[in-house]
Design a protein around this motif. Structure first.
Motif, PDB file in Angstrom:
ATOM      1  N   ALA A   1       1.200   6.423  -7.070  1.00 18.06           N
ATOM      2  CA  ALA A   1       0.082   7.335  -7.366  1.00 18.06           C
ATOM      3  C   ALA A   1       0.554   8.784  -7.344  1.00 18.06           C
ATOM      4  O   ALA A   1       0.165   9.601  -8.183  1.00 18.06           O
ATOM      5  CB  ALA A   1      -1.043   7.131  -6.348  1.00 18.06           C
ATOM      6  N   LEU A   2       1.414   9.085  -6.379  1.00 18.82           N
ATOM      7  CA  LEU A   2       1.941  10.439  -6.242  1.00 18.82           C
ATOM      8  C   LEU A   2       2.787  10.832  -7.450  1.00 18.82           C
ATOM      9  O   LEU A   2       2.606  11.900  -8.044  1.00 18.82           O
ATOM     10  CB  LEU A   2       2.795  10.462  -4.971  1.00 18.82           C
ATOM     11  CG  LEU A   2       3.148  11.787  -4.389  1.00 18.82           C
ATOM     12  CD1 LEU A   2       1.880  12.526  -3.980  1.00 18.82           C
ATOM     13  CD2 LEU A   2       4.014  11.552  -3.158  1.00 18.82           C
TER      14      LEU A   2
ATOM     15  N   SER B   1       2.304   1.595  -3.565  1.00 15.60           N
ATOM     16  CA  SER B   1       1.337   2.059  -4.567  1.00 15.60           C
ATOM     17  C   SER B   1       0.976   3.530  -4.327  1.00 15.60           C
ATOM     18  O   SER B   1       0.677   4.258  -5.266  1.00 15.60           O
ATOM     19  CB  SER B   1       0.097   1.168  -4.581  1.00 15.60           C
ATOM     20  OG  SER B   1      -0.546   1.182  -3.319  1.00 15.60           O
ATOM     21  N   ALA B   2       1.050   3.980  -3.065  1.00 18.31           N
ATOM     22  CA  ALA B   2       0.808   5.409  -2.792  1.00 18.31           C
ATOM     23  C   ALA B   2       1.909   6.257  -3.419  1.00 18.31           C
ATOM     24  O   ALA B   2       1.644   7.317  -3.996  1.00 18.31           O
ATOM     25  CB  ALA B   2       0.745   5.659  -1.287  1.00 18.31           C
ATOM     26  N   MET B   3       3.167   5.789  -3.318  1.00 16.83           N
ATOM     27  CA  MET B   3       4.266   6.513  -3.961  1.00 16.83           C
ATOM     28  C   MET B   3       4.042   6.568  -5.475  1.00 16.83           C
ATOM     29  O   MET B   3       4.214   7.615  -6.106  1.00 16.83           O
ATOM     30  CB  MET B   3       5.602   5.823  -3.647  1.00 16.83           C
ATOM     31  CG  MET B   3       6.053   5.994  -2.201  1.00 16.83           C
ATOM     32  SD  MET B   3       7.454   4.903  -1.758  1.00 16.83           S
ATOM     33  CE  MET B   3       8.726   5.481  -2.890  1.00 16.83           C
TER      34      MET B   3
ATOM     35  N   LEU C   1       0.826  -1.212   0.000  1.00 19.34           N
ATOM     36  CA  LEU C   1       0.000   0.000   0.000  1.00 19.34           C
ATOM     37  C   LEU C   1       0.863   1.266   0.000  1.00 19.34           C
ATOM     38  O   LEU C   1       0.553   2.248  -0.689  1.00 19.34           O
ATOM     39  CB  LEU C   1      -0.934  -0.015   1.221  1.00 19.34           C
ATOM     40  CG  LEU C   1      -1.973   1.101   1.313  1.00 19.34           C
ATOM     41  CD1 LEU C   1      -2.878   1.147   0.082  1.00 19.34           C
ATOM     42  CD2 LEU C   1      -2.818   0.940   2.578  1.00 19.34           C
ATOM     43  N   GLY C   2       1.957   1.216   0.731  1.00 16.99           N
ATOM     44  CA  GLY C   2       2.888   2.345   0.735  1.00 16.99           C
ATOM     45  C   GLY C   2       3.515   2.546  -0.633  1.00 16.99           C
ATOM     46  O   GLY C   2       3.596   3.670  -1.142  1.00 16.99           O
TER      47      GLY C   2
END
Lengths: 534, 534
Positions: free
Chosen positions: B516-517, B512-514, B509-510
């Motif tokens: 997305a950013l 995929s957040a990077m 999740l971490g």
């Protein structure tokens, strides 16, 4: 019991004596006490819960009017007006008190399934509207984290403590103190604010000079998000891409529910003292605190009041004879009408603390700083969490108190103070009202300082009129802040009240990046909608 | 002139004397010198440029083979193998040297229009493969930022300096020193690494204890991204949502090109000194440095070598007689075979520095610490940027040197060191080779420490074989690091070499957040593809 429509415990009163009232009357006119709504009247405004029933959350959600009312609002001035006048426009449809991460996940799944908006709540002390239920057709569930309060683990070697994120300040410090440690995070809201709330609003405590802001203290944790569980590991430092802690900090409930936080703790200091130093005027005082902040001394606190705040604090202090003697002494030493009071804290090893104090006084003396010893400082320390109660007392006499705060590089600290004060002082002229305005710098950095301005104005005694006064004032000072290049908040966060001013500092691309990030964790955007991002 | 296939300037040699070679031969066998490829041979491997012509970039892009070769790779061991053996697998199709933000925006627009991959390059000192052109059909443009090197603005009141982000360490310090200031950021790569590179890889300097990591020094800047220009304003602190600086830090070229950076500077210290203290064994030494880091003293550096690093450094130091005398003295004081060397730095006001040193020695003495004064410390300071040249010298004798580093909470520092060393020492057994392995802690925090391990092994003299040895070793130590809960990098970044191990610390999740950013700033994903995220 905690007050439902004011600050703090019902048993604690902090009265305004006659001299203080005379001072206020002279500055902005005598106040007229307001008739507060009763708890029953306010509860009667709570409309029936719209939460869809679901077996998965059976027994987890309370829907009684009083519970919902007590979780509906924070401590912002508009929140106060709503509570005091009993104008409860919106409230959550239910409140859950989860006792585990599992229960939080169950609540999140329920909210996603039924498209329920979810508001995480820590201590309920927000002063910028973090907790308000949005108006509209979407049902709203507030998740009160007060039962997640245990110290799970204390690692004395790495000086790390892991807590349930709902733990409140005094509970957290008590659990640590029993083991010889402290977090050292003391915002003015300390008695009722929570660890998780500090993290997601980027809080800063009175002794941040020693202990750091919550950004430095927060080392890892667990966030339950609609997209899954985010576990942020603790490392002393890392160069591996984006720091996930930084995604959690300042997220204001938009990415998920912080259930567990690991923080840096330190052994209780051997020694702690607060001293007062007075300066003849603002220019000398500002130069002195800048030099102190840039000298890298081991100080724990620097808090500088401008002339009007100094005068106000001495006027409200009581002990008229003592204060009179102090003022005479200070006048002889050159600190007269324009005098500024500096509170200076040291803590740690006794020898180190005393060395730091000596070095600090060597910096302040050539600038006309008059060291008056520990008495005033110890008084300040005693009252550090009682000053918030002043707001209750002022209300009883027909006065509203509010504050704004920003931070700015040293080059613009003086002009920021003057611009914000000028905007505030003139803001209510259209209502024929004056505003008593004063400022302090309470968090000092090598680069600049926080600028914290307090306003006192008279209540009209009517919800709509008082809300209009507040809106006019808030808009005037917020516009002044962003026009001077300050951040819209140094320690309170954004919530709803500061959201309109956020684009000025982040830019459209910065704002849309934040939105993209939160949408990744919360694709349905059920988490605390309407807060932080406009 | 800068070496095209090794570290540093061609004029600088740091020879290995006979005793040092004998020491290495005894540890892992005698090395066999390797025949290096010539510059001409390497250039011959550069294939014709595939960059599509476009009037908008006329005159901005160079496509000569030598320019492309010199911008093709960094300083990782695989990069060295490619250069030394002349096996240039990929290289950029062209190199631009923009002189303004406008030119950077032109290059970005060109890259977007033609779907060209764009690699920002600072000083070209990456040791983890940040700069490698991806294989495949997509043309690649490297944007070398060396011409963005000016000091734009120095604010002495707020202690902030704004530089073009391509400025290299010595140039930056020279511009500041001329005005009485320093940034104080001294990574070992200082002589050739750039400010922008430090920021986007989260670099840490030798005196981070005093000046902070680049995270603390970086206060704002300008990033040109495919989605537009991101301006990060400077504030001393802010509670307003996501800190945009944190999106830039560690972004490794994935979100855009950092063209300008504002950093915190400080007045040049009045006094600076480095002292050496020896401990009888690791346990005493580790305890001592933990207590030092947690005491909050005003030290500027702590660097602790384990017994084998101590032995190695003394063996490589030359001055055999002097070292012999030192060792005899230390043995008398209880520091024998297992002795550990601590370098301890103080700087700032002379009085404060001396007080800190005295307080530090009061902590080290009861743990058996033997203070040997400034001589060794000053030697270390003289050679602080020359030790990197050792790698050139070792190569000439048939040895490869590589390092890995992590950071971990104190509770696991000792076990991390032992696990990484054990993994490294045994890693090349399948090739019948030994690995000489030693470790230091060079960045100390209250919470934990960086653990920095160096390996020396023999070259086989063949590109494929040496690359296979390195891969086996790198995999063994990286697996050991993540299995022990360490970050995959404390100061070098992720690049390509650490990307496979990132999920272990960030979670899916971490990660995929990077992603997305970065996709928000770079929807086409043309920025430094393949780096940081797997």
């Amino acid at each position: 019991m905690r007050r439902w429509n004011g600050w703090g415990d019902e048993a604690v009163e902090f009265a305004l004596h006659d001299e203080a009232l005379a001072f206020l009357a002279q500055r902005i006119g005598a106040g007229t006490p307001v008739q507060d709504a009763t708890l029953e009247q306010a509860c009667a405004r709570i409309t029936p819960s719209r939460l869809p029933p679901d077996a998965s959350v059976a027994g987890l959600i309370q829907t009684e009017a009083e519970v919902r009312l007590r979780n509906a609002l924070g401590q912002s001035l508009p929140d106060w007006l709503r509570l005091r006048y009993g104008v409860i426009e919106t409230a959550p449809d239910g409140v859950a008190y989860p006792e585990s991460g599992d229960e939080v996940r169950t609540l999140l799944a329920y909210a996603q399934r039924h498209n329920v908006a979810l508001i995480p709540q820590g201590g309920g002390t927000s002063v910028v509207g973090h907790l308000t239920a949005p108006a509209g057709a979407q049902p709203v569930l507030t998740v009160n984290l007060s039962r997640l309060r245990q110290l799970h683990y204390l690692d004395t070697e790495a000086q790390l403590a892991t807590f349930g994120a709902g733990v409140l300040g005094p509970d957290l410090e008590a659990q640590l103190r029993a083991r010889g440690y402290t977090l050292g995070h003391f915002p003015q809201s300390f008695e009722y604010s929570s660890l998780g709330g500090w993290v997601v609003t980027r809080s800063s405590g009175q002794q941040s000079l020693r202990y750091g802001r919550i950004e430095q203290l927060f080392r890892g944790g667990v966030v339950e998000t609609p997209a899954g569980t985010l576990r942020v590991q603790t490392f002393p430092a890392s160069a591996a891409g984006t720091d996930l802690r930084e995604l959690v900090l300042g997220s204001e409930g938009r990415m998920g529910v912080l259930t567990e936080a690991t923080v840096r703790v330190t052994a209780l200091p051997e020694y702690e003292a607060f001293h007062a130093v007075f300066f003849p005027d603002w220019q000398a005082a500002e130069t002195a605190v800048r030099l102190l902040a840039q000298a890298g001394l081991s100080l724990s606190m620097l808090r500088l009041s401008n002339p009007l705040e100094t005068t106000t604090m001495l006027a409200l202090a009581g002990h008229q004879r003592l204060i009179g003697m102090l003022e005479s002494y200070l006048a002889l030493r050159g600190c007269k009408q324009q005098k500024c009071m500096l509170m200076l804290g040291v803590s740690g090893q006794k020898r180190t603390a005393k060395t730091a104090l000596r070095a600090a006084l060597e910096i302040t003396a050539p600038l006309g700083g008059v060291h008056v010893g520990r008495y005033m400082g110890e008084k300040w320390k005693q009252n550090r969490f009682r000053n918030v109660y002043l707001r209750n007392a002022a209300w009883q006499h027909g006065y509203a108190i509010d504050t704004v705060e920003t931070a700015v590089d040293w080059t613009r600290v003086g002009s920021m103070m003057r611009t914000v004060e000028a905007a505030a002082t003139a803001a209510l002229a259209e209502y024929g009202e004056r505003v008593h305005t004063y400022t302090h710098l309470s968090h000092l950095y090598a680069q600049g300082a926080s600028v914290y301005t307090t306003f006192v104005f008279r209540l009209a005694g009517d919800y709509e009129q008082d809300l209009a006064r507040w809106r006019t004032l808030k808009h005037a000072v917020s516009t002044a802040i962003v026009s001077q290049g300050g951040t819209i908040s140094h320690q309170h966060g954004v919530g709803t009240d500061h959201a309109p001013y956020l684009a000025a500092e982040k830019g459209e691309l910065g704002l849309s990046a934040m939105q993209a990030l939160f949408s990744h964790f919360d694709p349905q955007q059920i988490m605390n909608p309407g807060k932080l991002l406009p």
